[in-house]
Design a protein around this motif. Structure first.
Motif, mmCIF file in Angstrom:
data_model
loop_
_atom_site.group_PDB
_atom_site.id
_atom_site.type_symbol
_atom_site.label_atom_id
_atom_site.label_comp_id
_atom_site.label_asym_id
_atom_site.label_seq_id
_atom_site.Cartn_x
_atom_site.Cartn_y
_atom_site.Cartn_z
ATOM 1 N N ASN A 48 -6.523 -0.935 3.417
ATOM 2 C CA ASN A 48 -5.834 -0.626 2.153
ATOM 3 C C ASN A 48 -6.456 0.594 1.454
ATOM 4 O OD1 ASN A 48 -5.723 -1.195 -1.041
ATOM 5 N ND2 ASN A 48 -3.847 -1.842 -0.025
ATOM 6 N N SER A 49 -5.600 1.552 1.111
ATOM 7 C CA SER A 49 -6.111 2.824 0.571
ATOM 8 C C SER A 49 -6.833 2.646 -0.767
ATOM 9 C CB SER A 49 -4.978 3.833 0.437
ATOM 10 O OG SER A 49 -3.975 3.314 -0.397
ATOM 11 N N LYS A 86 1.750 3.895 -3.514
ATOM 12 C CA LYS A 86 1.106 5.224 -3.564
ATOM 13 C C LYS A 86 1.636 6.092 -4.702
ATOM 14 C CE LYS A 86 -1.177 6.047 0.765
ATOM 15 N NZ LYS A 86 -1.162 4.741 1.388
ATOM 16 N N ASP A 138 0.848 -1.201 0.000
ATOM 17 C CA ASP A 138 0.000 0.000 0.000
ATOM 18 C C ASP A 138 0.887 1.257 0.000
ATOM 19 O OD1 ASP A 138 -2.064 1.800 0.332
ATOM 20 O OD2 ASP A 138 -2.867 0.909 2.161
ATOM 21 N N LYS A 139 1.875 1.253 0.898
ATOM 22 C CA LYS A 139 2.747 2.425 1.065
ATOM 23 C C LYS A 139 3.562 2.709 -0.205
ATOM 24 C CE LYS A 139 6.669 3.714 3.931
ATOM 25 N NZ LYS A 139 7.631 3.141 4.859
ATOM 26 N N CYS A 194 4.120 -2.538 -6.960
ATOM 27 C CA CYS A 194 3.169 -2.528 -5.834
ATOM 28 C C CYS A 194 1.820 -1.988 -6.277
ATOM 29 C CB CYS A 194 3.711 -1.699 -4.672
ATOM 30 S SG CYS A 194 5.080 -2.499 -3.847
ATOM 31 N N GLN A 223 -1.562 -4.271 -6.331
ATOM 32 C CA GLN A 223 -2.671 -3.777 -5.499
ATOM 33 C C GLN A 223 -3.920 -3.570 -6.351
ATOM 34 O OE1 GLN A 223 -2.167 -0.898 -2.121
ATOM 35 N NE2 GLN A 223 -2.692 0.522 -3.738
#
Ligand code: KG4
Ligand code: ZN
Length: 342
Positions: free
Chosen positions: A281-282, A194, A190-191, A245, A249
């Protein structure tokens, strides 16, 4: 005459977080979570180490929860604990502790289903948050489970579909491990994702019947892709971390939301709720809200503190169980696997 307040002391120990919470009616007075860093070096939860850490943490965690709530033990109306599902050794620590305390204090004991509790976390009183109205559709996504649940009432829940292999959180964690991240890798994907391009890499999505899910094919396709690319360039992962990522995601979120959309069309709920650790999770949070807007229905997303494992959700579930006199006795044991109670 004003109704008497209900205080519940709750204990959660199903996996690798030792947690204790106190609720006063629908409000959480304290919610203490002690994580276990010991598993990071092994790339996953080591059950025996988890049980030992729970043994060490449980008393101080409960003690802090009671102190932070500003109450005394004699004010508590009942003691709730997670009965399952989860790691048996971990569950047994919480269940044994709760049984002993209930016996010593002569208070009722409540045995909570962890998966129901993730959903019922939506009934915790929070400033500005609307509670879902029954019946509603829940997408419950955690490290051990991925479920679509039709929630008719607090304890009347029908399982509509679940994963045939890995859970969504497990997929995040296993793919993160392939990229060399420590456990749990979900929050790291998640991080790093972004700032990444979610359309840079495409991974295959499974074709699964009905409202079930599958994630093991995605994990294998990412593994094969990474193996091929790192043979050409050993720094491939490091150089493309953000885009990898973001793309992984996006694929996981699409798999989840495609099925959710099918269930919305079939069951036509007025409310949908997201639950479980992966609801932190964003990308999933925003895709879930988008679905609510698209179908013109109310979407409910938990506060971050109630997404991953916590005892606040056990406390609120315990409160509704006590109201219904769903009380356990001293023969209670833990269950690694349990079906929904209805
Ligand atoms: O509900 P939970 O705390 O424990 C279980 O009941 O399994 O869920 C933990 C899972 C882990 O797999 C973790 O990687 C995942 O939730 N998770 C996330 C995020 N935060 C937690 N996955 C993706 N993005 C996140 N931000
Ligand atoms: Zn959980």
């Amino acid at each position: 005459m004003a109704e008497k307040d209900t205080f519940i002391l709750a204990i959660e120990s199903s996996c690798d977080d030792t947690s204790a919470a106190i609720c006063k009616n629908d409000t959480i007075l304290s919610n203490i979570v002690a994580g276990q860093k010991v598993h990071a070096q092994y790339g996953g939860v080591v059950p025996e180490l988890a049980s030992r850490a729970h043994m060490k943490n449980i008393l101080p965690v409960v003690d802090v929860a009671v102190k932070e709530a500003g109450i005394t033990l004699d004010q508590i109306d009942a003691i709730a604990c997670t009965k399952g599902p989860g790691l048996l050794g971990s569950l047994l620590v919480g269940v044994s502790f709760a049984k002993s305390l209930a016996l010593a204090l002569n208070k009722p004991l409540l045995d909570v289903n962890h998966m129901q509790a993730h959903i019922l976390a939506h009934f915790i009183q929070e400033e500005g948050k609307e509670k879902p109205q029954f019946p509603f559709l829940s997408l419950t996504v955690s490290g051990g489970h991925t479920q679509l649940v039709w929630v008719k009432d607090y304890f009347e829940m029908d399982l509509l579909g679940s994963t045939l292999d890995d859970a969504a959180g497990e997929a995040f964690d296993k793919i993160a491990k392939l990229m060399g991240f420590p456990y749990p890798g979900g929050p790291l994907i998640d991080k790093y994702g972004k700032d990444g391009d979610p359309n840079r890499f495409r991974f295959s999505k499974p074709r699964v019947d009905d409202l079930n899910f599958s994630f093991s094919g995605l994990k294998t396709s990412v593994m094969n892709f990474l193996n091929a690319e790192t043979q050409k360039n050993p720094n491939f992962v490091e150089e493309n971390k953000s885009d990898l990522c973001a793309s992984v995601q996006k694929t996981i979120v699409e798999i989840l939301c495609d099925k959710l959309a099918t269930a919305i069309e079939r069951f036509e709920p007025q409310d949908i709720a997201l639950a479980g650790g992966v609801s932190a999770n964003s990308a999933l949070r925003s895709a879930f809200s988008e679905l609510g807007i698209q179908y013109k229905i109310r979407s409910h997303i938990p506060a971050f503190e109630f997404c991953t494992d916590n005892a606040a959700m056990i406390a609120i579930t315990g409160k509704y169980m006590l109201e219904r006199k769903m009380i356990a006795d001293q023969s209670l044991s833990a269950s690694a696997r349990i079906a929904f109670r209805s």
